[in-house]
Design a protein around this motif. Structure first.
Motif, PDB file in Angstrom:
ATOM      1  N   MET A 169      62.931  41.737  14.171  1.00 57.79           N
ATOM      2  CA  MET A 169      61.706  41.216  14.779  1.00 57.79           C
ATOM      3  C   MET A 169      60.942  42.367  15.449  1.00 57.79           C
ATOM      4  SD  MET A 169      60.990  39.217  18.210  1.00 57.79           S
ATOM      5  CE  MET A 169      60.711  40.808  18.896  1.00 57.79           C
ATOM      6  N   THR A 170      59.654  42.383  15.207  1.00 54.75           N
ATOM      7  CA  THR A 170      58.857  43.446  15.811  1.00 54.75           C
ATOM      8  C   THR A 170      57.489  42.914  16.208  1.00 54.75           C
ATOM      9  OG1 THR A 170      58.085  45.720  15.512  1.00 54.75           O
ATOM     10  CG2 THR A 170      57.936  44.298  13.602  1.00 54.75           C
ATOM     11  N   GLU A 171      56.969  43.445  17.287  1.00 53.89           N
ATOM     12  CA  GLU A 171      55.615  43.108  17.696  1.00 53.89           C
ATOM     13  C   GLU A 171      54.680  44.082  17.004  1.00 53.89           C
ATOM     14  OE1 GLU A 171      55.136  42.762  21.917  1.00 53.89           O
ATOM     15  OE2 GLU A 171      56.888  41.459  22.100  1.00 53.89           O
ATOM     16  N   LEU A 185      56.119  39.884  13.981  1.00 55.55           N
ATOM     17  CA  LEU A 185      56.519  39.922  12.578  1.00 55.55           C
ATOM     18  C   LEU A 185      58.035  39.786  12.500  1.00 55.55           C
ATOM     19  CD1 LEU A 185      55.411  40.499   9.656  1.00 55.55           C
ATOM     20  CD2 LEU A 185      56.068  42.879  10.061  1.00 55.55           C
ATOM     21  N   VAL A 186      58.507  38.838  11.656  1.00 57.89           N
ATOM     22  CA  VAL A 186      59.943  38.630  11.470  1.00 57.89           C
ATOM     23  C   VAL A 186      60.246  38.467   9.983  1.00 57.89           C
ATOM     24  CG1 VAL A 186      60.296  37.549  13.732  1.00 57.89           C
ATOM     25  CG2 VAL A 186      59.765  36.119  11.770  1.00 57.89           C
ATOM     26  N   ARG A 187      61.534  38.598   9.652  1.00 55.29           N
ATOM     27  CA  ARG A 187      61.976  38.317   8.292  1.00 55.29           C
ATOM     28  C   ARG A 187      61.933  36.806   8.074  1.00 55.29           C
ATOM     29  NH1 ARG A 187      65.240  42.671   9.816  1.00 55.29           N
ATOM     30  NH2 ARG A 187      65.502  44.244   8.200  1.00 55.29           N
ATOM     31  N   GLY A 188      61.500  36.383   6.909  1.00 55.05           N
ATOM     32  CA  GLY A 188      61.500  34.963   6.581  1.00 55.05           C
ATOM     33  C   GLY A 188      62.863  34.516   6.097  1.00 55.05           C
ATOM     34  N   VAL A 195      57.196  36.886   7.971  1.00 56.51           N
ATOM     35  CA  VAL A 195      56.467  35.829   8.651  1.00 56.51           C
ATOM     36  C   VAL A 195      55.772  36.432   9.867  1.00 56.51           C
ATOM     37  CG1 VAL A 195      56.590  33.547   9.704  1.00 56.51           C
ATOM     38  CG2 VAL A 195      58.193  34.156   7.883  1.00 56.51           C
ATOM     39  N   LEU A 196      54.480  36.153   9.971  1.00 54.92           N
ATOM     40  CA  LEU A 196      53.643  36.686  11.032  1.00 54.92           C
ATOM     41  C   LEU A 196      53.209  35.533  11.935  1.00 54.92           C
ATOM     42  CD1 LEU A 196      52.259  39.398  11.881  1.00 54.92           C
ATOM     43  CD2 LEU A 196      50.291  38.640  10.535  1.00 54.92           C
ATOM     44  N   MET A 216      50.768  47.812  10.864  1.00 56.95           N
ATOM     45  CA  MET A 216      51.833  48.496  10.132  1.00 56.95           C
ATOM     46  C   MET A 216      52.952  47.525   9.796  1.00 56.95           C
ATOM     47  SD  MET A 216      53.005  51.346   8.903  1.00 56.95           S
ATOM     48  CE  MET A 216      52.100  52.655   9.668  1.00 56.95           C
ATOM     49  N   LEU A 217      53.398  47.568   8.539  1.00 63.29           N
ATOM     50  CA  LEU A 217      54.577  46.818   8.116  1.00 63.29           C
ATOM     51  C   LEU A 217      55.739  47.810   8.054  1.00 63.29           C
ATOM     52  CD1 LEU A 217      52.907  44.761   5.253  1.00 63.29           C
ATOM     53  CD2 LEU A 217      53.787  43.851   7.405  1.00 63.29           C
TER      54      LEU A 217
END
Length: 153
Positions: free
Chosen positions: A82-84, A38-41, A47-48, A94-95
């Protein structure tokens, strides 16, 4: 080839978790398993990525010359937050709160499949970013997709 597509209305639970729509989950590449990134767009959305799709982008960004200040700035901002994430037994993940704030997502979200990735939007913001004028959309289709006169829209 796995193609993430469609537009899905979703609700977050009180802990900030989102259930990935079954059709999206069913189209994830097998090698991704329950692991996603998961990252910021670039727009105010999240964005996944399936892990394999993320790896391609990750490698491109990491190949930039770290001794170039512009590249370092881009890398820093690109990887920021960025997170896995891992899907649980009911395809829920989880967001993080910082990501929710960035995208303006509170209780509801729109998940949009875009081929190799999904965007996660606050419904109101998503509507703001869509093309509302059919003529403009048609012109873009012609500009981006027409390779000869037989495809002209």
């Amino acid at each position: 080839m796995h193609l993430l597509s469609g537009e899905y209305e979703c609700k977050l639970d009180p802990k900030g978790r989102l259930v990935l729509p079954a059709k999206v989950k069913g189209n994830l590449p097998d090698e991704s398993g329950n692991q996603l990134v998961l990252v910021r767009g670039f727009e105010p959305c999240l964005v996944l990525y399936p892990r394999a799709a993320w790896r391609v982008i990750h490698d491109k960004v990491m190949a930039l010359d770290e001794f170039n200040e512009e590249y370092r700035q881009f890398q820093r901002n690109f990887f920021r937050g960025m997170t896995e994430v891992e899907l649980d037994s009911i395809s829920r993940f989880m967001l993080p709160r910082t990501m929710l704030r960035y995208a303006g997502i509170e209780k509801e979200a729109i998940v949009v499949g875009l081929g190799n990735r999904c965007e996660i939007w606050d419904p109101a913001r998503y509507e703001e970013f869509l093309i509302k004028d059919q003529q403009t959309f048609s012109q873009q289709a012609q500009k981006f997709l027409a390779t000869d006169s037989t495809l002209a829209v």
